[in-house]
Design a protein around this motif. Structure first.
Motif, PDB file in Angstrom:
ATOM      1  N   UNK A   1      -0.027   8.024  -1.881  1.00 42.43           N
ATOM      2  CA  UNK A   1      -1.025   8.240  -2.927  1.00 42.43           C
ATOM      3  C   UNK A   1      -2.327   7.537  -2.547  1.00 42.43           C
ATOM      4  N   UNK A   2      -3.373   8.315  -2.287  1.00 35.92           N
ATOM      5  CA  UNK A   2      -4.656   7.735  -1.893  1.00 35.92           C
ATOM      6  C   UNK A   2      -5.654   7.716  -3.059  1.00 35.92           C
ATOM      7  N   UNK A   3      -5.131   7.740  -4.248  1.00 38.56           N
ATOM      8  CA  UNK A   3      -5.977   7.651  -5.443  1.00 38.56           C
ATOM      9  C   UNK A   3      -5.681   6.341  -6.155  1.00 38.56           C
ATOM     10  N   UNK A   4      -6.286   5.277  -5.683  1.00 41.32           N
ATOM     11  CA  UNK A   4      -6.038   3.992  -6.323  1.00 41.32           C
ATOM     12  C   UNK A   4      -6.726   3.969  -7.691  1.00 41.32           C
ATOM     13  N   UNK A   5      -5.981   3.652  -8.745  1.00 39.69           N
ATOM     14  CA  UNK A   5      -6.573   3.661 -10.078  1.00 39.69           C
ATOM     15  C   UNK A   5      -7.523   2.493 -10.329  1.00 39.69           C
ATOM     16  N   UNK A   6      -7.475   1.474  -9.486  1.00 41.26           N
ATOM     17  CA  UNK A   6      -8.286   0.278  -9.738  1.00 41.26           C
ATOM     18  C   UNK A   6      -9.462   0.122  -8.788  1.00 41.26           C
ATOM     19  N   UNK A   7      -9.407   0.775  -7.636  1.00 41.54           N
ATOM     20  CA  UNK A   7     -10.448   0.541  -6.645  1.00 41.54           C
ATOM     21  C   UNK A   7     -11.255   1.803  -6.387  1.00 41.54           C
ATOM     22  N   UNK A   8     -12.561   1.696  -6.536  1.00 41.22           N
ATOM     23  CA  UNK A   8     -13.465   2.759  -6.134  1.00 41.22           C
ATOM     24  C   UNK A   8     -13.775   2.613  -4.645  1.00 41.22           C
ATOM     25  N   UNK A   9     -14.487   3.593  -4.107  1.00 34.21           N
ATOM     26  CA  UNK A   9     -14.796   3.574  -2.673  1.00 34.21           C
ATOM     27  C   UNK A   9     -16.233   4.043  -2.480  1.00 34.21           C
TER      28      UNK A   9
ATOM     29  N   UNK B   1       0.858  -1.185   0.000  1.00 31.90           N
ATOM     30  CA  UNK B   1       0.000   0.000   0.000  1.00 31.90           C
ATOM     31  C   UNK B   1       0.890   1.230   0.000  1.00 31.90           C
ATOM     32  N   UNK B   2       0.782   2.030  -1.047  1.00 33.77           N
ATOM     33  CA  UNK B   2       1.603   3.232  -1.199  1.00 33.77           C
ATOM     34  C   UNK B   2       0.892   4.397  -0.527  1.00 33.77           C
TER      35      UNK B   2
ATOM     36  N   UNK C   1      -9.442  10.263  -7.799  1.00 37.00           N
ATOM     37  CA  UNK C   1      -8.733  11.191  -6.933  1.00 37.00           C
ATOM     38  C   UNK C   1      -8.740  10.731  -5.484  1.00 37.00           C
ATOM     39  N   UNK C   2      -7.923  11.376  -4.657  1.00 36.38           N
ATOM     40  CA  UNK C   2      -7.841  11.006  -3.237  1.00 36.38           C
ATOM     41  C   UNK C   2      -8.882  11.742  -2.410  1.00 36.38           C
ATOM     42  N   UNK C   3      -9.586  11.005  -1.555  1.00 40.23           N
ATOM     43  CA  UNK C   3     -10.688  11.580  -0.796  1.00 40.23           C
ATOM     44  C   UNK C   3     -10.459  11.396   0.697  1.00 40.23           C
TER      45      UNK C   3
ATOM     46  N   UNK D   1     -16.921   7.221  -4.733  1.00 41.75           N
ATOM     47  CA  UNK D   1     -15.765   7.689  -5.492  1.00 41.75           C
ATOM     48  C   UNK D   1     -15.381   6.583  -6.462  1.00 41.75           C
TER      49      UNK D   1
END
Lengths: 155, 444
Positions: free
Chosen positions: A39-47, A35-36, A136-138, A131
């Motif tokens: 960067x809280x904007x994972x390109x593969x996982x929505x929330x 887990x990086x 983007x990061x939320x 999201x």
């Protein structure tokens, strides 16, 4: 002179590593993921997050017409806020949604507040946020809902 | 809190942290303000709802196939070694090696899989065993029986892992835990009294391996043992057997040669050992329907005393063998009825309002074709995501079937500090199969 080690490093990696497999084409890969936290904007996982359902006053039909969302500016993020409920006249779920762009390119890390005007008259009101992947990061800190409800006792 | 309503009928409701996490066990209208009936891919850490950080690849590996374990240890020179296991291969991290940055240190042993390896650092040496045998569990089907049980070790100095041992009579066992040919008849004859399939004294030498590995009282401990008679190749499964090495002598497992080595068959319980943890002065043997505690007795001849915390037909035990994880004085595991935290004093349910969601997904996992090797749920306690980002939590990874076919990965994450559960769903749209966690994650 001590016997030398076979390879190795002077310090540990200091990282939580996850053994991951995936079918990549015709072969099974074995990779190490992490887990990086830069960067809280994972390109593969929505929330998504649903708050509790609000009755306000049981048996009465309230209106919610203002929402205040306090968030931390981690960067630009596209989200959708939704207010949902139940309409006893149509006996069906109802909802109102509002796509919003929050945050700045500068990603200040400061707290910001958005005032929304979603309006819904229904029973069992529930607020939620969604999201999409790579949107983007939320970071939501606080949500405040305001509205009106009839308080007069039944005759 | 209920909404605040004034005399004019104007109402206000506020939601803020600290958050309570997932709660599916009361109607949505009866939740606490800080709980959620449904959430996915948010961290609730530090009273914020923060989207999940990027879950991304750090390292490729040289060998195709699933990774069966990862750990790091410090050798006697103070050098750190980060090691991964894959099918028939073991690698250590070497940043100087061109990507993928891993050097082959397989040595004389094999990794069989598909179950994760059990490992333990003891006396600056890394020990591991990897046995695959039938699990009579509701949630895990069977895999092939082990043909070569073994215990192997690496000190970080030799070229590779060592899984053979020359015994006192010059016979060579195909495991670092072995019984010399000269002692095999006596040892196997004793075991045959408990396990009729052994048939009687065996010529040996005997090679020993196990599903689980631990350490207590300066003695390595193997649990859920398999034993191979090297004279015939016969392998015997002893799923309720515990076997320990001599005190301070991890290469000595023969009780007829050193009386502080020995074994104990938990014959008075009908289930099998499904895990092992050592907390402080005591060890805990997890069974399907119970937990047995053992502790040093002070006697060299009988170094451990065993007590079943309970030995009922049904009870709190570990039904998912690799759900057991430990961090310092506490462990966590999945039982039939809940997720539990185990400390030196008691087992406490921690499933909370997420219990039914977790158990529903455990049940869904049990319906996956047993031949799919990546379907095994695993648990881990992770203290930090990375240096400086503390998030002490128990992560239970459960592969789930997808309606469109294949599997998807779900992780239930429990924060020990704030006592809530999050749900993380890990898709990977650009691959034909999503990313699946195949062994316990580790902070290395």
């Amino acid at each position: 002179m001590p016997v030398s080690s076979n390879g190795g490093t002077d310090s540990p990696l200091r990282l939580a590593l996850y053994p991951v497999s995936a079918m990549n084409g015709s072969f099974l890969s074995g990779d190490l993921y992490f887990f990086d936290v830069s960067n809280f904007n994972d390109p593969d996982t929505g929330s998504f997050y649903f708050w509790k359902v609000e009755e306000i006053i049981p048996g009465r039909t309230p209106t919610c017409n203002r929402q205040m969302i306090t968030y931390r500016d981690l960067g630009v993020v596209n989200v959708t806020f939704t207010l949902s409920g139940y309409d006893q006249n149509t006996q069906a779920p109802v909802s109102e949604s509002s796509p919003q762009t929050l945050g700045t390119v500068a990603a200040t890390g400061k707290l910001c507040t958005l005032v929304l005007g979603l309006s819904l008259t229904a029973q069992n009101l529930q607020f939620s946020v969604g999201r999409a992947a790579n949107a983007g990061p939320l970071s939501v800190v606080k949500v405040r809902l305001e509205g009106e409800v009839e308080t007069t006792a039944y005759a | 809190m209920p909404p605040q309503i004034n005399a004019k009928g104007q109402w206000v409701e506020e939601y803020a942290g600290p958050y309570g996490g997932l709660n599916v066990q009361v109607p949505e209208s009866l939740l606490a303000d800080n709980e959620s009936p449904a959430l996915s891919n948010f961290l609730l850490r530090n009273s914020e709802l923060r989207s999940l950080p990027v879950f991304t690849k750090k390292f490729d590996t040289p060998n195709n196939g699933q990774i069966l374990g990862i750990t790091s240890f410090r050798d006697v020179n103070g050098i750190f070694h980060t090691v991964i296991w894959q099918f028939n291969k073991i690698f250590q991290y070497n940043p100087a090696t061109p990507p993928p940055p891993w050097d082959d240190i397989t040595g004389s042993t094999q990794v069989q899989g598909p179950y994760p390896v059990a490992y333990r650092s003891f006396a600056n040496i890394l020990w591991y065993t990897n046995v695959n045998q039938f699990f009579s569990s509701d949630v895990l089907g069977h895999v092939r029986l082990t043909t070569h049980p073994f215990l192997a070790y690496w000190d970080g100095i030799t070229a590779g892992f060592i899984a053979t041992q020359t015994q006192y009579d010059a016979s060579v066992t195909q495991s670092a835990a072995g019984i010399a040919a000269a002692s095999s008849a006596a040892v196997s004859g004793t075991l045959a009294q408990f396990y009729s399939q052994i048939g009687g004294p065996r010529a040996g030498p005997l090679a020993i391996g196990a599903q689980y590995l631990g350490e207590l009282n300066n003695q390595l401990i193997l649990a859920n043992v398999s034993m191979r008679d090297q004279a015939t190749g016969d392998v015997f499964s002893m799923p309720n057997l515990v076997w320990w090495s001599a005190n301070g002598l991890p290469l000595e497992w023969d009780p007829t040669h050193n009386t502080s080595a020995g074994f104990n068959a938990l014959l008075d319980v009908s289930d099998q050992i499904t895990g092992l943890a050592t907390l402080g002065v005591a060890g805990y043997l997890f069974r399907n329907a119970g937990i047995s505690q053992f502790s040093p007795s002070g006697s060299a001849v009988a170094p451990f005393q065993f007590n079943h915390m309970w030995a009922s037909e049904h009870g709190i035990g570990s039904v998912l063998p690799w759900s057991i994880a430990q961090y310092g004085p506490q462990a966590a595991f999945v039982a039939e009825d809940n997720v539990y935290s185990l400390t030196l004093t008691n087992a406490s349910p921690i499933g909370g309002g997420a219990r039914d969601a977790i158990m529903r997904d455990v049940a869904a996992n049990s319906g996956i074709d047993p031949s799919i090797q990546q379907r095994i749920p695993v648990g881990a306690i992770i203290p930090r995501f990375s240096d400086g980002y503390v998030y002490l939590s128990y992560e239970l990874s459960i592969p789930l079937p997808q309606t469109s076919g294949g599997l998807r990965q779900r992780i239930y994450n429990y924060s020990f500090a704030e006592k809530y559960w999050e749900v993380w769903d890990i898709p990977k749209p650009n691959l034909t199969e999503p990313k699946l966690i195949t062994a316990q994650p580790n902070y290395v």
